[in-house]
Design an enzyme around this catalytic site. Structure first.
Site, PDB file in Angstrom:
ATOM      1  N   LYS A   1     -23.329  18.012 -20.176  1.00  0.00           N
ATOM      2  CA  LYS A   1     -23.241  16.637 -19.661  1.00  0.00           C
ATOM      3  C   LYS A   1     -24.614  15.966 -19.690  1.00  0.00           C
ATOM      4  O   LYS A   1     -24.754  14.815 -20.111  1.00  0.00           O
ATOM      5  CB  LYS A   1     -22.667  16.651 -18.231  1.00  0.00           C
ATOM      6  CG  LYS A   1     -21.194  17.059 -18.175  1.00  0.00           C
ATOM      7  CD  LYS A   1     -20.691  17.302 -16.757  1.00  0.00           C
ATOM      8  CE  LYS A   1     -19.262  17.848 -16.778  1.00  0.00           C
ATOM      9  NZ  LYS A   1     -18.733  18.166 -15.436  1.00  0.00           N
TER      10      LYS A   1
ATOM     11  N   GLN B   1     -20.600  19.488  -9.463  1.00  0.00           N
ATOM     12  CA  GLN B   1     -19.870  20.408 -10.336  1.00  0.00           C
ATOM     13  C   GLN B   1     -19.067  21.401  -9.490  1.00  0.00           C
ATOM     14  O   GLN B   1     -19.576  21.993  -8.542  1.00  0.00           O
ATOM     15  CB  GLN B   1     -20.853  21.134 -11.268  1.00  0.00           C
ATOM     16  CG  GLN B   1     -20.206  21.979 -12.342  1.00  0.00           C
ATOM     17  CD  GLN B   1     -19.420  21.169 -13.381  1.00  0.00           C
ATOM     18  OE1 GLN B   1     -19.665  19.988 -13.597  1.00  0.00           O
ATOM     19  NE2 GLN B   1     -18.451  21.804 -14.012  1.00  0.00           N
TER      20      GLN B   1
ATOM     21  N   ASP C   1     -16.280  11.158 -11.573  1.00  0.00           N
ATOM     22  CA  ASP C   1     -15.290  12.209 -11.851  1.00  0.00           C
ATOM     23  C   ASP C   1     -13.877  11.747 -11.487  1.00  0.00           C
ATOM     24  O   ASP C   1     -12.894  12.388 -11.874  1.00  0.00           O
ATOM     25  CB  ASP C   1     -15.597  13.463 -11.011  1.00  0.00           C
ATOM     26  CG  ASP C   1     -16.273  14.571 -11.810  1.00  0.00           C
ATOM     27  OD1 ASP C   1     -16.064  14.628 -13.031  1.00  0.00           O
ATOM     28  OD2 ASP C   1     -17.001  15.362 -11.187  1.00  0.00           O
TER      29      ASP C   1
HETATM   30  N1  GUN Z   1     -15.433  21.791 -13.015  1.00  0.00           N
HETATM   31  C1  GUN Z   1     -14.541  21.862 -14.047  1.00  0.00           C
HETATM   32  N2  GUN Z   1     -14.260  20.626 -14.517  1.00  0.00           N
HETATM   33  C2  GUN Z   1     -14.969  19.754 -13.769  1.00  0.00           C
HETATM   34  C3  GUN Z   1     -15.102  18.336 -13.782  1.00  0.00           C
HETATM   35  O1  GUN Z   1     -14.496  17.600 -14.552  1.00  0.00           O
HETATM   36  N3  GUN Z   1     -15.942  17.810 -12.853  1.00  0.00           N
HETATM   37  C4  GUN Z   1     -16.622  18.576 -11.967  1.00  0.00           C
HETATM   38  N4  GUN Z   1     -17.411  17.972 -11.089  1.00  0.00           N
HETATM   39  N5  GUN Z   1     -16.523  19.897 -11.924  1.00  0.00           N
HETATM   40  C5  GUN Z   1     -15.705  20.472 -12.831  1.00  0.00           C
END
Ligand code: GUN
Length: 294
Positions: free
Chosen positions: A53, A97, A120
């Site tokens: 990311k 995350q 998110d």
């Molecule tokens: N863990 C797995 N997928 C995601 C996501 O899309 N966002 C976040 N914050 N954590 C994750």
């Protein structure tokens, strides 16, 4: 042969579009989108995802901040960090995350994120707004699927869409998005899950089959209607000694045999997966331009 829905290419197209917009913003002297990510602990997969990311932010010209915290961090300290970022006017989007260590409540942390910065799309405010068909940050995976359906001009109106899996981050929002009044949408939706009876028979009636239950190669050709559009959200590592890495990736769909019946299908890897980062970047751009909450 079916249309192979290419998430890798589509995600690159979206990144290019966002990068072009960032270049415009820069030339106008506007605010450069800034994403902050909080990573707690040393989970390998989470480090890889967050790393990807941050790298994507740099590629398209966004600013990014990575906050790392020990897995022994207290819930209070994490909540305080979220609050600090909520109040930092330079940061447009914030993600924490997941998963988090067991001693920390995901609900409390999610609820602490300011909805205006929740790129998110995990907060109750954004889930509610999405369900109401209001402007909202839609979670990365469902948004990525919507974008693939759009860009491949898949007809959804009046079609029977069967979603397998009811998770909060994929199946449930996908069922809402496919039923809502708009495009993609206006489908007749059946949301199926572990207690569903006659799943095979239901799946066989799907014009659009969205598979997100997390079981390797669960969907086989006998479950698919000829000409169906098949979207595979699963991703699993299986040992493969013929690969340098020692493994290969497979989805929730038995690709080779299902591809022979489908009119369009997403591969694994290279289908839905790459779209999730593009979605997050897109939401961050919306946040910086104040497009969702005005
Ligand atoms: N863990 C797995 N997928 C995601 C996501 O899309 N966002 C976040 N914050 N954590 C994750």
């Amino acid at each position: 042969m079916p249309t192979i829905i290419d998430g890798k290419k589509t995600s690159q197209d979206i990144k290019n579009e966002i990068a072009a917009r960032v270049a415009e913003i820069k030339s106008e002297g506007g605010k450069i989108p800034h994403l902050a990510a909080i990573l707690v602990g040393n989970d390998g997969a989470s480090q890889t995802y967050v790393g990807a990311k941050v790298k994507a932010c740099h590629e398209i010209g966004f600013e990014s901040t990575l906050v790392r915290m020990e897995d022994t961090v207290s819930e209070e300290e994490l909540l305080a960090k979220v609050e600090e970022i909520n109040e930092n006017p330079d940061i447009d989007g914030l993600i924490v995350q997941l998963p988090l260590p067991k001693h920390i409540s995901v609900e409390k942390v999610t609820d602490k994120i300011k909805p205006e910065k929740d790129v998110d799309g995990f907060t109750p405010a954004n889930v509610g707004r999405m369900a109401l068909n209001w402007p909202a940050y839609v979670a990365a995976t469902p948004y990525g699927i919507v974008e693939l359906l759009k860009r491949y001009q898949i007809e959804t109106s009046g079609k029977h869409c069967v979603v397998i899996g009811r998770s909060h981050i994929v199946g449930s929002p996908m069922s809402i998005l496919m039923a809502r009044n708009g495009y993609p949408g206006n489908a007749t939706v059946t949301l199926t899950h572990s207690r569903t009876q006659n799943l095979k028979e239901i799946a066989q009636t799907a014009d659009i089959l969205i598979v997100a239950l997390g079981k390797p190669e669960f969907v086989t050709a006998d479950m698919v209607k000829p000409g169906a559009v098949v979207i595979d959200v699963g991703i699993h590592r299986v040992e493969d000694s013929s690969k340098k890495s020692g493994f290969r990736l497979i989805g929730d769909v038995k690709f080779d045999e299902v591809a022979e019946k489908a009119s369009a299908i997403t591969p694994v890897p290279g289908g839905v997966g790459p779209m999730t980062i593009a979605s997050l970047l897109y939401n961050t751009l919306l946040a910086a331009e104040r497009k969702v909450y005005g």
